[in-house]
Design a protein around this motif. Structure first.
Motif, PDB file in Angstrom:
ATOM      1  N   UNK A 141       3.602 -14.854  -1.411  1.00 11.41           N
ATOM      2  CA  UNK A 141       3.176 -15.304  -0.086  1.00 11.41           C
ATOM      3  C   UNK A 141       2.186 -14.356   0.580  1.00 11.41           C
ATOM      4  N   UNK A 142       2.060 -13.136   0.042  1.00 11.10           N
ATOM      5  CA  UNK A 142       1.248 -12.134   0.727  1.00 11.10           C
ATOM      6  C   UNK A 142       0.300 -11.393  -0.218  1.00 11.10           C
ATOM      7  N   UNK A 143      -0.418 -12.159  -1.059  1.00 12.37           N
ATOM      8  CA  UNK A 143      -1.582 -11.557  -1.687  1.00 12.37           C
ATOM      9  C   UNK A 143      -1.640 -11.405  -3.180  1.00 12.37           C
ATOM     10  N   UNK A 144      -0.557 -11.647  -3.921  1.00 10.08           N
ATOM     11  CA  UNK A 144      -0.643 -11.516  -5.377  1.00 10.08           C
ATOM     12  C   UNK A 144      -1.719 -12.459  -5.918  1.00 10.08           C
ATOM     13  N   UNK A 145      -2.633 -11.928  -6.669  1.00  7.00           N
ATOM     14  CA  UNK A 145      -3.680 -12.733  -7.284  1.00  7.00           C
ATOM     15  C   UNK A 145      -4.854 -13.063  -6.383  1.00  7.00           C
ATOM     16  N   UNK A 146      -4.840 -12.594  -5.153  1.00  3.43           N
ATOM     17  CA  UNK A 146      -5.935 -12.875  -4.229  1.00  3.43           C
ATOM     18  C   UNK A 146      -6.969 -11.757  -4.275  1.00  3.43           C
ATOM     19  N   UNK A 147      -8.238 -12.124  -4.316  1.00  3.21           N
ATOM     20  CA  UNK A 147      -9.300 -11.137  -4.428  1.00  3.21           C
ATOM     21  C   UNK A 147      -9.637 -10.855  -5.878  1.00  3.21           C
ATOM     22  N   UNK A 148     -10.526  -9.891  -6.084  1.00  2.00           N
ATOM     23  CA  UNK A 148     -10.957  -9.526  -7.427  1.00  2.00           C
ATOM     24  C   UNK A 148     -10.020  -8.479  -8.009  1.00  2.00           C
ATOM     25  N   UNK A 149      -9.483  -8.747  -9.196  1.00  5.03           N
ATOM     26  CA  UNK A 149      -8.598  -7.776  -9.821  1.00  5.03           C
ATOM     27  C   UNK A 149      -9.425  -6.617 -10.359  1.00  5.03           C
ATOM     28  N   UNK A 150      -9.110  -5.398  -9.943  1.00  5.32           N
ATOM     29  CA  UNK A 150      -9.868  -4.218 -10.371  1.00  5.32           C
ATOM     30  C   UNK A 150      -9.104  -3.379 -11.390  1.00  5.32           C
ATOM     31  N   UNK A 151      -7.801  -3.562 -11.466  1.00  9.01           N
ATOM     32  CA  UNK A 151      -6.978  -2.967 -12.521  1.00  9.01           C
ATOM     33  C   UNK A 151      -5.608  -3.634 -12.446  1.00  9.01           C
ATOM     34  N   UNK A 152      -4.705  -3.252 -13.332  1.00  8.29           N
ATOM     35  CA  UNK A 152      -3.415  -3.927 -13.391  1.00  8.29           C
ATOM     36  C   UNK A 152      -2.687  -3.868 -12.048  1.00  8.29           C
ATOM     37  N   UNK A 194      -3.760  -4.427  -9.085  1.00 11.69           N
ATOM     38  CA  UNK A 194      -4.560  -3.993  -7.929  1.00 11.69           C
ATOM     39  C   UNK A 194      -5.722  -4.955  -7.733  1.00 11.69           C
ATOM     40  N   UNK A 195      -5.855  -5.437  -6.496  1.00 11.30           N
ATOM     41  CA  UNK A 195      -6.900  -6.409  -6.170  1.00 11.30           C
ATOM     42  C   UNK A 195      -7.758  -5.885  -5.022  1.00 11.30           C
ATOM     43  N   UNK A 196      -9.058  -6.163  -5.092  1.00  9.97           N
ATOM     44  CA  UNK A 196      -9.949  -5.850  -3.992  1.00  9.97           C
ATOM     45  C   UNK A 196     -10.077  -7.098  -3.128  1.00  9.97           C
ATOM     46  N   UNK A 197      -9.650  -7.000  -1.885  1.00  7.72           N
ATOM     47  CA  UNK A 197      -9.684  -8.124  -0.958  1.00  7.72           C
ATOM     48  C   UNK A 197     -10.690  -7.841   0.151  1.00  7.72           C
ATOM     49  N   UNK A 198     -10.834  -8.783   1.061  1.00  6.91           N
ATOM     50  CA  UNK A 198     -11.748  -8.598   2.184  1.00  6.91           C
ATOM     51  C   UNK A 198     -11.339  -7.434   3.071  1.00  6.91           C
ATOM     52  N   UNK A 199     -10.080  -7.093   3.054  1.00  6.32           N
ATOM     53  CA  UNK A 199      -9.587  -5.997   3.887  1.00  6.32           C
ATOM     54  C   UNK A 199      -9.389  -4.707   3.114  1.00  6.32           C
ATOM     55  N   UNK A 200      -9.741  -4.677   1.828  1.00  3.59           N
ATOM     56  CA  UNK A 200      -9.593  -3.480   1.012  1.00  3.59           C
ATOM     57  C   UNK A 200      -8.655  -3.702  -0.164  1.00  3.59           C
ATOM     58  N   UNK A 201      -8.240  -2.623  -0.798  1.00  6.67           N
ATOM     59  CA  UNK A 201      -7.375  -2.701  -1.974  1.00  6.67           C
ATOM     60  C   UNK A 201      -5.958  -3.094  -1.582  1.00  6.67           C
ATOM     61  N   UNK A 202      -5.348  -3.929  -2.426  1.00  2.00           N
ATOM     62  CA  UNK A 202      -3.927  -4.248  -2.284  1.00  2.00           C
ATOM     63  C   UNK A 202      -3.289  -4.135  -3.661  1.00  2.00           C
ATOM     64  N   UNK A 203      -2.163  -3.477  -3.695  1.00  2.00           N
ATOM     65  CA  UNK A 203      -1.496  -3.200  -4.969  1.00  2.00           C
ATOM     66  C   UNK A 203      -0.108  -3.827  -4.981  1.00  2.00           C
ATOM     67  N   UNK A 204       0.275  -4.301  -6.163  1.00  5.57           N
ATOM     68  CA  UNK A 204       1.568  -4.966  -6.331  1.00  5.57           C
ATOM     69  C   UNK A 204       2.274  -4.349  -7.540  1.00  5.57           C
ATOM     70  N   UNK A 205       3.539  -3.986  -7.371  1.00  7.86           N
ATOM     71  CA  UNK A 205       4.275  -3.208  -8.358  1.00  7.86           C
ATOM     72  C   UNK A 205       5.329  -4.053  -9.078  1.00  7.86           C
ATOM     73  N   UNK A 206       5.447  -3.823 -10.395  1.00 10.09           N
ATOM     74  CA  UNK A 206       6.627  -4.278 -11.111  1.00 10.09           C
ATOM     75  C   UNK A 206       7.508  -3.057 -11.373  1.00 10.09           C
ATOM     76  N   UNK A 207       8.636  -3.257 -12.018  1.00  6.36           N
ATOM     77  CA  UNK A 207       9.589  -2.162 -12.189  1.00  6.36           C
ATOM     78  C   UNK A 207       8.980  -1.010 -12.984  1.00  6.36           C
ATOM     79  N   UNK A 208       8.247  -1.309 -14.034  1.00  6.43           N
ATOM     80  CA  UNK A 208       7.665  -0.242 -14.852  1.00  6.43           C
ATOM     81  C   UNK A 208       6.626   0.555 -14.064  1.00  6.43           C
TER      82      UNK A 208
END
Length: 202
Positions: free
Chosen positions: A139-150, A152-166
């Protein structure tokens, strides 16, 4: 700055502490001399932390955040700085540090530097309480914007990162992980999925 514009629109009615720190801090007030709050924003957690009998220092990059905190919590000490820079604290200043939903705006190199600064300013055996985006936070950003690494996405407001357990285990390995749990937050309306971490400096 994006966050300046967001916080300009906030009032005390927008302060919504969701109780996540109660179970960690309410029984340990006597152990806390200095607590540093990173990314305090418009004071959701500040509203709880300022009730503890400790030296609270609330920090944010946003000048509007500092104005907001001074307006609604005038007795709290604040520091304005960019987490990517050296923290304006002496070594081993804090007993506890809270970083709620603010550490997922950085890439691997930036976040590693930030965590080393947290280590530096935290006392031995001091605690760090963290919440960060989960890879399941649809609901809050996974897959939105350009993916720059695993994760991590570059969005209009800057980088957003999403974590899994590893990612969590690898990123925070310089701490002793006391507890980690994927949780559902309802403070923003729709369900937000985040990781909640209790970490200790060894």
């Amino acid at each position: 700055m994006y966050w300046d514009e967001v916080i300009k629109m906030k009032t005390n009615e927008n302060i919504k502490y969701d109780g996540w720190l109660d179970r960690y801090l309410l029984g340990k007030v006597s152990e806390i001399t200095t607590l540093i709050e990173l990314g305090c924003g418009w004071g959701d957690d500040t509203s709880f932390l300022h009730t503890l009998n400790c030296n609270l220092i609330s920090c944010d990059i946003s000048s509007e955040s500092m104005k907001f905190i001074h307006k609604y919590f005038p007795d709290i000490e604040t520091r304005q700085f960019d987490l990517r820079e050296k923290f304006p604290f002496q070594n081993e200043t804090a007993d506890y540090i809270v970083a709620d939903l603010c550490l997922h705006y950085f890439d691997n190199i930036e976040l590693n530097r930030i965590l080393l600064e947290i280590i530096r300013v935290t006392k031995t055996n001091g605690m760090l309480y963290v919440r960060v985006n989960s890879i399941n936070d649809t609901n809050y950003g996974v897959g939105q914007g350009k993916q720059i690494s695993e994760g991590i996405y570059m969005t209009e407001t800057g980088k957003k990162r999403f974590f899994d357990k590893s990612n969590i285990l690898n990123t925070f390995k310089i701490f002793k992980i006391i507890d980690m749990e994927e949780v559902i937050l309802m403070k923003y309306g729709e369900a937000k999925i985040a990781w909640e971490l209790v970490l200790q400096k060894m």
